[in-house]
Design a protein around this motif. Structure first.
Motif, PDB file in Angstrom:
ATOM      1  N   GLN A  17     -11.653  -3.571  47.263  1.00  0.00           N
ATOM      2  CA  GLN A  17     -11.829  -3.450  45.816  1.00  0.00           C
ATOM      3  C   GLN A  17     -11.072  -2.243  45.273  1.00  0.00           C
ATOM      4  N   GLU A  18     -10.779  -2.307  43.996  1.00  0.00           N
ATOM      5  CA  GLU A  18     -10.130  -1.188  43.307  1.00  0.00           C
ATOM      6  C   GLU A  18     -11.191  -0.220  42.799  1.00  0.00           C
ATOM      7  N   VAL A  19     -10.868   1.054  42.889  1.00  0.00           N
ATOM      8  CA  VAL A  19     -11.779   2.090  42.420  1.00  0.00           C
ATOM      9  C   VAL A  19     -11.002   3.052  41.532  1.00  0.00           C
ATOM     10  N   ILE A  20     -11.617   3.455  40.448  1.00  0.00           N
ATOM     11  CA  ILE A  20     -11.042   4.483  39.581  1.00  0.00           C
ATOM     12  C   ILE A  20     -12.025   5.639  39.479  1.00  0.00           C
ATOM     13  N   LEU A  21     -11.575   6.802  39.848  1.00  0.00           N
ATOM     14  CA  LEU A  21     -12.380   8.016  39.723  1.00  0.00           C
ATOM     15  C   LEU A  21     -11.826   8.819  38.544  1.00  0.00           C
ATOM     16  N   ARG A  22     -12.733   9.300  37.735  1.00  0.00           N
ATOM     17  CA  ARG A  22     -12.318   9.959  36.500  1.00  0.00           C
ATOM     18  C   ARG A  22     -12.653  11.445  36.495  1.00  0.00           C
ATOM     19  N   CYS A  23     -11.841  12.167  35.795  1.00  0.00           N
ATOM     20  CA  CYS A  23     -11.967  13.621  35.743  1.00  0.00           C
ATOM     21  C   CYS A  23     -11.565  14.091  34.351  1.00  0.00           C
ATOM     22  N   VAL A  24     -12.301  15.059  33.842  1.00  0.00           N
ATOM     23  CA  VAL A  24     -11.882  15.741  32.625  1.00  0.00           C
ATOM     24  C   VAL A  24     -11.644  17.198  32.997  1.00  0.00           C
ATOM     25  N   PRO A  25     -10.381  17.593  33.095  1.00  0.00           N
ATOM     26  CA  PRO A  25     -10.082  18.988  33.461  1.00  0.00           C
ATOM     27  C   PRO A  25     -10.442  19.952  32.334  1.00  0.00           C
ATOM     28  N   ILE A  26     -10.361  21.224  32.629  1.00  0.00           N
ATOM     29  CA  ILE A  26     -10.565  22.240  31.609  1.00  0.00           C
ATOM     30  C   ILE A  26      -9.414  22.155  30.609  1.00  0.00           C
ATOM     31  N   SER A  27      -9.733  22.241  29.328  1.00  0.00           N
ATOM     32  CA  SER A  27      -8.811  21.793  28.281  1.00  0.00           C
ATOM     33  C   SER A  27      -7.492  22.557  28.230  1.00  0.00           C
ATOM     34  N   ASN A  28      -7.451  23.824  28.528  1.00  0.00           N
ATOM     35  CA  ASN A  28      -6.189  24.554  28.415  1.00  0.00           C
ATOM     36  C   ASN A  28      -5.459  24.684  29.745  1.00  0.00           C
ATOM     37  N   ASP A  63       0.931   4.312  48.817  1.00  0.00           N
ATOM     38  CA  ASP A  63       1.086   3.385  47.690  1.00  0.00           C
ATOM     39  C   ASP A  63      -0.240   2.834  47.168  1.00  0.00           C
ATOM     40  N   GLN A  64      -1.300   3.008  47.936  1.00  0.00           N
ATOM     41  CA  GLN A  64      -2.606   2.547  47.479  1.00  0.00           C
ATOM     42  C   GLN A  64      -3.211   3.468  46.426  1.00  0.00           C
ATOM     43  N   PHE A  65      -2.660   4.658  46.307  1.00  0.00           N
ATOM     44  CA  PHE A  65      -3.188   5.647  45.388  1.00  0.00           C
ATOM     45  C   PHE A  65      -2.270   5.801  44.185  1.00  0.00           C
ATOM     46  N   SER A  66      -2.868   6.076  43.045  1.00  0.00           N
ATOM     47  CA  SER A  66      -2.081   6.442  41.866  1.00  0.00           C
ATOM     48  C   SER A  66      -2.910   7.366  40.988  1.00  0.00           C
ATOM     49  N   VAL A  67      -2.237   8.157  40.191  1.00  0.00           N
ATOM     50  CA  VAL A  67      -2.918   9.030  39.244  1.00  0.00           C
ATOM     51  C   VAL A  67      -2.331   8.808  37.866  1.00  0.00           C
ATOM     52  N   GLU A  68      -3.161   9.126  36.891  1.00  0.00           N
ATOM     53  CA  GLU A  68      -2.753   8.907  35.518  1.00  0.00           C
ATOM     54  C   GLU A  68      -3.473   9.894  34.625  1.00  0.00           C
ATOM     55  N   GLY A  72      -4.477  12.408  27.466  1.00  0.00           N
ATOM     56  CA  GLY A  72      -4.390  13.837  27.231  1.00  0.00           C
ATOM     57  C   GLY A  72      -5.615  14.631  27.610  1.00  0.00           C
ATOM     58  N   SER A  73      -6.704  13.945  27.971  1.00  0.00           N
ATOM     59  CA  SER A  73      -7.879  14.685  28.415  1.00  0.00           C
ATOM     60  C   SER A  73      -8.351  14.209  29.781  1.00  0.00           C
ATOM     61  N   ASN A  74      -8.356  12.895  30.007  1.00  0.00           N
ATOM     62  CA  ASN A  74      -8.798  12.379  31.297  1.00  0.00           C
ATOM     63  C   ASN A  74      -7.688  12.424  32.329  1.00  0.00           C
ATOM     64  N   PHE A  75      -8.085  12.536  33.568  1.00  0.00           N
ATOM     65  CA  PHE A  75      -7.149  12.531  34.695  1.00  0.00           C
ATOM     66  C   PHE A  75      -7.780  11.643  35.753  1.00  0.00           C
ATOM     67  N   THR A  76      -7.151  10.507  36.032  1.00  0.00           N
ATOM     68  CA  THR A  76      -7.796   9.522  36.892  1.00  0.00           C
ATOM     69  C   THR A  76      -7.074   9.362  38.213  1.00  0.00           C
ATOM     70  N   LEU A  77      -7.859   9.016  39.219  1.00  0.00           N
ATOM     71  CA  LEU A  77      -7.343   8.654  40.531  1.00  0.00           C
ATOM     72  C   LEU A  77      -7.740   7.211  40.787  1.00  0.00           C
ATOM     73  N   LYS A  78      -6.758   6.370  41.052  1.00  0.00           N
ATOM     74  CA  LYS A  78      -7.021   4.968  41.346  1.00  0.00           C
ATOM     75  C   LYS A  78      -6.684   4.689  42.800  1.00  0.00           C
ATOM     76  N   ILE A  79      -7.615   4.005  43.444  1.00  0.00           N
ATOM     77  CA  ILE A  79      -7.347   3.488  44.792  1.00  0.00           C
ATOM     78  C   ILE A  79      -7.295   1.987  44.654  1.00  0.00           C
ATOM     79  N   ARG A  80      -6.158   1.411  44.950  1.00  0.00           N
ATOM     80  CA  ARG A  80      -5.921   0.003  44.588  1.00  0.00           C
ATOM     81  C   ARG A  80      -6.731  -0.959  45.444  1.00  0.00           C
ATOM     82  N   SER A  81      -6.765  -0.750  46.721  1.00  0.00           N
ATOM     83  CA  SER A  81      -7.466  -1.643  47.631  1.00  0.00           C
ATOM     84  C   SER A  81      -8.135  -0.777  48.690  1.00  0.00           C
ATOM     85  N   THR A  82      -9.398  -0.492  48.464  1.00  0.00           N
ATOM     86  CA  THR A  82     -10.064   0.508  49.295  1.00  0.00           C
ATOM     87  C   THR A  82     -10.225   0.058  50.743  1.00  0.00           C
TER      88      THR A  82
END
Lengths: 112, 113
Positions: A17-28, A63-68, A72-82
């Motif tokens: 399955q695909e998983v997306i982990l989300r992050c909100v870094p410190i703004s500055n 290649d199973q990993f990607s970030v996005e 402008g506020s969220n920073f995500t890590l996607k694992i395409r096929s865990t």
């Protein structure tokens, strides 16, 4: 005090399955990172992100990993096929230029 | 590539006593940072103390202090008056401006009452 926030705190998923982990870094902050820690082991670098692109990645970050940074506020890590071996704690971190990383509380991923 | 070595997988200390955790690193750079992070059972990574390589004075934060030996590439953490809440995994880390941190394998600190 500003902090890095991560969601979800714990996710259980089926292998493949695909998983997306989300992050909100410190703004500055300008630099963003994902690390992972398999239970009881060392903290391993996955990827760093600066100026809307990957600045460095480790051999774990295949290649199973990607970030996005979609908005402008969220920073995500996607694992395409865990895989089973992706089970770990995933930490997001952010920093200014001065080197100190501020970590989120982590997202625990369990792959069944 | 930079490496960080923590040679003590586990250490124990009696409450109120002092303990020193060891860390060595390898780098060819002259400007860098060194950190100690604490990871309690909650698994959050908490910064304990930082040291800039250009500073000769050892950093201190309350009961926590470091012994930074740049020539020897050594960066040990001393915890004075140990408390039960100090029990955790401690990671030594090396970093450069705007770059990732490289972590050691960690030292589990147990505090006995």
């Amino acid at each position: 005090e500003p902090e890095v926030t991560q969601t979800p705190s714990h996710q259980v998923t089926q292998m493949g399955q695909e998983v997306i982990l989300r992050c909100v870094p410190i703004s500055n902050h300008l630099y963003f990172y994902w690390y992972r820690q398999i239970l009881g082991q060392k903290v391993e670098f996955l990827v760093s992100f600066y100026n809307n692109e990957i600045s460095e990645k480790s051999e774990i970050f295949d290649d199973q990993f990607s970030v996005e940074r979609p908005d402008g506020s969220n920073f995500t890590l996607k694992i395409r096929s865990t895989k089973l071996e992706d089970s770990a704690m995933y930490f997001c971190a952010s920093s200014e230029i001065t080197g100190e990383l501020f970590f989120g509380e982590g997202s625990r991923l369990t792959v069944l | 590539a930079q490496t960080v070595t923590q040679s003590q997988p586990e250490m124990s200390v009696q409450e109120a006593e002092t303990v020193t955790l060891s860390c060595t690193y390898d780098t060819s750079e002259s400007d860098y940072y060194l950190f100690w992070y604490k990871q309690p059972p909650s698994r959050q990574m908490i910064l304990v103390i930082r040291q800039e390589a250009y500073k000769q004075q050892n950093a201190t934060e309350n009961r926590f202090s470091v012994n930074f030996q740049k020539a020897a590439k050594s960066f040990s953490l001393k915890i004075s008056d140990s408390q039960l809440g100090d029990a955790a995994m401690y990671f030594c880390a090396y970093g450069e401006y705007g770059n990732k941190l490289v972590f050691g394998a960690g030292t589990i600190l147990r505090v006995k009452s």
